[in-house]
Design an enzyme around this catalytic site. Structure first.
Site, PDB file in Angstrom:
ATOM      1  CB  SER A  10      -0.942  -0.001   1.193  1.00  0.00           C
ATOM      2  OG  SER A  10      -0.194  -0.011   2.393  1.00  0.00           O
ATOM      3  CG  HIS A  35      -4.564  -1.487  -0.777  1.00  0.00           C
ATOM      4  ND1 HIS A  35      -5.161  -0.246  -0.762  1.00  0.00           N
ATOM      5  CD2 HIS A  35      -3.948  -1.620   0.418  1.00  0.00           C
ATOM      6  CE1 HIS A  35      -4.897   0.364   0.383  1.00  0.00           C
ATOM      7  NE2 HIS A  35      -4.165  -0.456   1.120  1.00  0.00           N
ATOM      8  CE  LYS A  83      -7.607  -0.724   2.485  1.00  0.00           C
ATOM      9  NZ  LYS A  83      -6.951  -1.815   3.200  1.00  0.00           N
TER      10      LYS A  83
HETATM   11  C1  PLP Z   1      -6.806  -2.264   4.623  1.00  0.00           C
HETATM   12  C2  PLP Z   1      -6.114  -3.535   4.785  1.00  0.00           C
HETATM   13  C3  PLP Z   1      -6.479  -4.450   5.777  1.00  0.00           C
HETATM   14  C4  PLP Z   1      -7.527  -4.136   6.811  1.00  0.00           C
HETATM   15  O1  PLP Z   1      -8.809  -4.259   6.291  1.00  0.00           O
HETATM   16  P1  PLP Z   1     -10.057  -4.030   7.257  1.00  0.00           P
HETATM   17  O2  PLP Z   1     -11.147  -4.835   6.640  1.00  0.00           O
HETATM   18  O3  PLP Z   1     -10.332  -2.567   7.283  1.00  0.00           O
HETATM   19  O4  PLP Z   1      -9.670  -4.566   8.601  1.00  0.00           O
HETATM   20  C5  PLP Z   1      -5.835  -5.662   5.821  1.00  0.00           C
HETATM   21  N1  PLP Z   1      -4.853  -5.964   4.948  1.00  0.00           N
HETATM   22  C6  PLP Z   1      -4.462  -5.104   4.000  1.00  0.00           C
HETATM   23  C7  PLP Z   1      -3.382  -5.496   3.052  1.00  0.00           C
HETATM   24  C8  PLP Z   1      -5.068  -3.859   3.894  1.00  0.00           C
HETATM   25  O5  PLP Z   1      -4.662  -3.000   2.961  1.00  0.00           O
END
Ligand code: PLP
Length: 395
Positions: free
Chosen positions: A187, A215, A244
């Site tokens: 990210s 992502h 997301k």
């Molecule tokens: C955003 C993200 C998470 C967390 O996701 P949530 O559902 O908000 O807990 C986990 N792993 C990665 C790689 C992320 O980018």
């Protein structure tokens, strides 16, 4: 007896401030979107163009998803008031898990309240002492924490460095179980993991593969299945989020080999001892998956066009961009810590909301501003951002 500790906590807070790590949290008024009104420090509120959300398809503030969530609430109620294995699983969870399998082409799936929970509930459930887990150094905090909870030996390899990974696989030797764990997209950099090479190495050394595609689900791949698209038959475990691109509220899941998912249903602590995904969110997630191919795929295409447009504009202005050009995460590489934070602050004044990332979130001397493009950004909004970047570059 808090009085004994108050000073310690005060000192800790001061240390955070002194190290430049203090996070000023902007408070959003109303819905998430490309134009937001945000309050910082309770004092002044500002309307800004938002370039720092993971709202890749622009669904987070949409009427359509709110409606699907409301329908879920009407049909299944507010919640189950129980953990899943007692009386907390409803048909919506089963329907969603079936749809996840249909969408990604996996054998089975289990939902969690977040992907963070999916990851922290994974490793300790399937790995034990003497097993080996191979983890990319840039993996998300939830993978790192999940691995910390398990007793397997941890082998950390350099980001996307296949030689290093191979060396570690060799060094680990024979184990009861071996698992390679990676983010699908890293990210801070907007680059995709070398999944084909990882799968090849996994086959060569007899390891399983786990990919967290938070992502990338709904964002990458010809049909939006993510960085794992076309490779899912070789990937044993896929985790991802509905927080997301595929929604924006919350919810996560683990999908993959039937036997692994069954073990998670039996033993994963974040699933067993925590309430299930709320029905409103579950129904909205189901709606996104069911309608993705017919409706939301166009948003994915728009997202690609927007990403290309913004990147071209930035390159024309002479900025050095990170990322591989495909993912909407667009790191603007400024290198110097001071430059990144000052530029982000200046952009904020100019009405553009972006975040600067400095050491230790990213390596020293690799400071950057991370721009995140959405399908919902209009050309005018991107032009406004480009203009602002042009202005602050001259300062
Ligand atoms: C955003 C993200 C998470 C967390 O996701 P949530 O559902 O908000 O807990 C986990 N792993 C990665 C790689 C992320 O980018």
């Amino acid at each position: 007896m808090f009085n004994n500790y108050k000073q310690q906590f005060d000192e800790e807070l001061q240390e955070i401030k002194d190290s430049g790590m203090w996070k000023d949290v902007g408070v959003l008024e109303g819905k998430q979107g490309t134009e937001i009104t945000i309050t910082i420090d309770d004092s002044n509120n500002r309307t800004l163009l938002n370039f720092c959300a993971n709202n890749y398809l622009g669904l987070a503030g949409s009427e359509e998803l709110a409606k699907a969530a409301k329908e879920g609430l009407d049909k299944y109620g507010f919640g189950e008031a129980s953990v899943r294995f007692i009386v907390g699983t409803s048909t919506i969870h089963k329907d969603l898990e079936k749809e996840i399998c249909k969408f990604f082409g996996t054998e089975d799936a289990i939902t969690y309240t977040s992907c963070f929970d999916a990851n922290t509930g994974l490793f300790e459930t399937i790995l034990k002492e003497g097993d080996a887990v191979f983890s990319d150094e840039l993996n998300h905090a939830s993978i790192i924490d999940g691995i910390r909870l398990c007793k397997a030996e941890r082998f950390r390899y350099k980001n996307s460095d296949m030689n290093d990974l191979e060396g570690q696989l060799k060094a680990a030797g024979d184990r009861r179980r071996k698992l390679i764990a990676t983010d699908g997209v890293f990210s801070m950099d907007g680059i995709t993991a070398k999944l084909k090479d990882i799968c090849n190495l996994a086959e060569k050394y007899g390891a399983m593969v786990m990919v967290d595609d938070s992502h990338a689900s709904g964002v990458l791949g010809k049909t939006g299945r993510g960085s794992v698209e076309g490779l899912l038959s070789r990937i044993d475990i896929l985790t991802s989020t509905f927080g997301k691109a595929l929604g924006g509220a919350g919810g996560g899941f683990t999908a993959g080999r039937r036997e692994i998912i069954q073990v998670l249903h039996q033993r994963s602590r974040t699933a067993l001892f925590s309430n299930s995904l709320t029905p409103g969110i579950a129904n909205a997630a189901l709606y996104v998956l069911q309608n993705y191919d017919a409706k939301f795929i166009d948003l994915k295409k728009q997202l690609e066009e927007n990403t290309a447009y913004f990147r071209a504009g930035m390159e024309k202005l002479g900025f050095t961009l990170g990322g591989d050009g495909k993912h909407p995460i667009t790191p603007v590489m400024l290198m110097e810590e001071k430059k990144a934070s000052e530029m982000a602050a200046e952009l904020f004044k100019q009405g553009i909301y972006v975040r600067g990332f400095t050491y230790p979130v990213v390596p020293k001397g690799k400071a950057r501003i991370r721009v995140q493009i959405s399908a919902a950004h209009t050309k005018e909004q991107m032009d406004q951002a480009l203009k602002a970047f042009k202005r602050v570059k001259q300062l």
